[in-house]
Structures are given as structure tokens and as C-alpha cells.
Scaffold this motif. Structure first.
Motif, PDB file in Angstrom:
ATOM      1  N   SER A 115       0.869  -1.176   0.000  1.00 36.31           N
ATOM      2  CA  SER A 115       0.000   0.000   0.000  1.00 36.31           C
ATOM      3  C   SER A 115       0.908   1.228   0.000  1.00 36.31           C
ATOM      4  O   SER A 115       1.711   1.407   0.919  1.00 36.31           O
ATOM      5  CB  SER A 115      -0.887  -0.007   1.246  1.00 36.31           C
ATOM      6  OG  SER A 115      -1.570   1.229   1.383  1.00 36.31           O
ATOM      7  N   SER A 126       1.542   5.384  -0.288  1.00 36.78           N
ATOM      8  CA  SER A 126       1.036   6.748  -0.160  1.00 36.78           C
ATOM      9  C   SER A 126       2.143   7.730  -0.500  1.00 36.78           C
ATOM     10  O   SER A 126       3.339   7.402  -0.387  1.00 36.78           O
ATOM     11  CB  SER A 126       0.541   7.016   1.267  1.00 36.78           C
ATOM     12  OG  SER A 126      -0.526   6.151   1.611  1.00 36.78           O
ATOM     13  N   ASN A 135      -1.974   6.495  -3.082  1.00 36.50           N
ATOM     14  CA  ASN A 135      -2.798   7.411  -2.294  1.00 36.50           C
ATOM     15  C   ASN A 135      -2.055   8.733  -2.161  1.00 36.50           C
ATOM     16  O   ASN A 135      -1.119   8.848  -1.368  1.00 36.50           O
ATOM     17  CB  ASN A 135      -3.068   6.803  -0.913  1.00 36.50           C
ATOM     18  CG  ASN A 135      -3.857   7.745  -0.012  1.00 36.50           C
ATOM     19  OD1 ASN A 135      -4.662   8.540  -0.483  1.00 36.50           O
ATOM     20  ND2 ASN A 135      -3.608   7.659   1.280  1.00 36.50           N
TER      21      ASN A 135
END
Length: 271
Positions: free
Chosen positions: A126, A128, A152
């Protein structure tokens, strides 16, 4: 147009401004771009040559920059990706590929070249990325869409202490932050200091390590127990940056770039 445009004709027109070797490289890259975009018979070659004579970076003229085998959109709201930053990403991959990080944060993302590349290298992570500049984030978002990377993106000022209300653990915190003291601006090449965003380049002379201080401080809260911080640094500030992280309780390694200059810091909280 009054003359046939080819690599030699471009090189001949810009050689006095750049020198033979650099002019040749620029001419080849510009000609390849114009050919690929089918712009050789329009006014674009003349326009591009005039901009080059004003020392506009070729990447801003074409709107393209290559990083880690991928073509990124760039404009003057973002830094042009550098080979040293490719080395930073390669160092991260070499050190972490056996224990792929689950959560990654890039601080000061610019064009998005770092997080997008890391998402492809660690597809299960994930990822960011934050930046203070909305214009930069717009470029990064477009690159993420084009290059098929789910990132993100967050607009925030990392130097604002409001960042400390963000309590989330990351396995990898990476950054190529501003690190050039403002006093060095006068010695820099025109194509950098006159065109690339100052926000992404310069720091105050009296606080040149301001971003590293904040990263080290924030990492104490937001770095996972086995996580690591990787940063690009000023080649003159290797020992000072290493000492700063050590004073915040990190175990630190200082790495050199391909030219032998101090360029990267890797820091962790535990052995």
C-alpha cells in the motif's frame, strides 16, 4: 521550415550554449521525440531550439522524463527526475526485496516517480505519497493513472507540525526532500535554478537539514518496528545527516552514489 531538421542541424544550433557532448545528447533526444510525435515538419523544432537556447530543460519542452525505464509526464511544477534518485530506488529494492514492505510513504513526491516505481517493484504494498504543491500532485496523479499504479496522494505540508496527528505505521518511509542551501543557488546551472521549482530544491542556509530533522522526528512515531527510512541527501552533508538520525536514536548507514559521493541515508530504529 528553411532547412531540413536532423540531429546535426539541431546540434549545430545549440552547441555554443551547451558544449559538444551535451549538445549531441540533447539533439538526439529531441530529434527522437519530434520523430515519435510526428512533429518534424511543423514549427515545433524551431520553437524547441529557441527554448533550448534560453536554457529551458529539454524535459520541460517535451513534457517527458524517463525514470527507471518508464516515461513520466513533467512540467515546471515538478523536479526533473535524476539518475541519483533512480539509485535511491535501486538501493531500496536491493535492501528490502526479500521482506517486501507492506506500507510505503514517499515524502515530497513531485512527479510521483518514486512511489509509482516502488508500487511496480512491490506490487502488494500500500503506497502513499505527500506533497505541499497541488500542481505537483496533479502531475503525479496523471502519471499514476498512465503508468497503472495505485497511489494514495495527499496534499500536506510535511514541515507543519499538524503532521504529527497522523498516527499510521509505515514499513518504508522514503524521501528526496529539498536539501540545497539557498546560498548555492548562484553557482547552479541556469537550466536548474531558472526553471525547476525552488520549493523542491532549496532550504535555508541556517537550517539545511530541516527536512531530515522532521523525517527523523516523525519516523519515531510512524515507522514500524522493523521499518526503514531511506533518503537522498546533499553530497556535502553526509556525516551531518547521519549524525542527525543517530541523535534521534536510529541505526544509520551512509551510502555513496555511482560517482562516489555521499548520497543516501538508510536508517532504522532497531538492529
Amino acid at each position: 521550415m528553411n532547412q531540413k531538421i536532423n540531429i546535426q542541424s539541431i546540434r549545430d544550433q545549440i552547441q555554443n550554449s551547451y558544449g559538444a557532448e551535451e549538445a549531441n545528447a540533447i539533439a538526439r533526444n529531441l530529434y527522437e521525440y519530434l520523430s515519435r510525435k510526428k512533429l518534424l515538419n511543423e514549427n515545433k523544432p524551431e520553437e524547441a531550439i529557441q527554448l533550448l537556447l534560453q536554457k529551458t530543460p529539454l524535459q520541460y519542452i517535451t513534457g517527458e522524463a524517463w525514470f527507471y525505464h518508464r516515461c513520466f509526464k513533467v512540467d515546471n511544477s515538478v523536479l526533473i527526475p535524476r539518475p541519483e534518485t533512480e539509485e535511491l530506488v535501486e538501493l531500496v529494492f536491493k535492501k528490502l526485496k526479500s521482506k517486501s514492505p507492506e506500507k510505503i510513504l514517499d515524502i515530497g513526491t513531485g512527479s510521483g516517480c518514486i512511489p509509482i516505481t516502488l508500487k511496480h517493484l512491490f506490487p502488494d504494498a500500500s503506497v502513499s505519497a505527500i506533497d505541499k504543491s497541488k500542481a505537483a500532485l496533479d502531475v503525479a496523479y496523471k502519471n499514476a493513472i498512465t503508468l497503472n499504479a495505485e497511489i494514495n496522494f495527499i496534499e500536506t505540508d510535511f514541515l507543519d507540525d499538524a503532521i504529527f496527528s497522523w498516527n499510521e505505521k509505515f514499513d518504508l518511509i522514503i524521501s528526496n526532500p529539498p536539501y540545497i542551501p539557498l546560498s548555492e543557488k548562484s553557482y547552479m546551472e541556469d537550466n536548474v535554478k531558472n526553471f525547476e521549482p525552488e520549493l523542491a530544491l532549496f532550504v535555508p542556509d541556517n537550517n539545511a537539514l530541516i527536512f531530515y530533522e522532521q523525517i527523523a522526528k516523525w519516523g519515531k512515531i510512524n515507522l514500524s518496528l522493523s521499518g526503514m527510512i531511506f533518503t537522498e541527501i546533499h553530497f556535502k552533508q553526509g556525516p551531518a545527516t547521519k549524525k542527525l538520525f543517530e541523535e534521534w536514536g536510529y541505526y544509520v548507514n551512509l551510502y555513496q552514489d555511482i560517482s562516489g559521493n555521499d548520497r543516501f541515508i538508510a536508517a532504522r530504529l532497531t538492529e
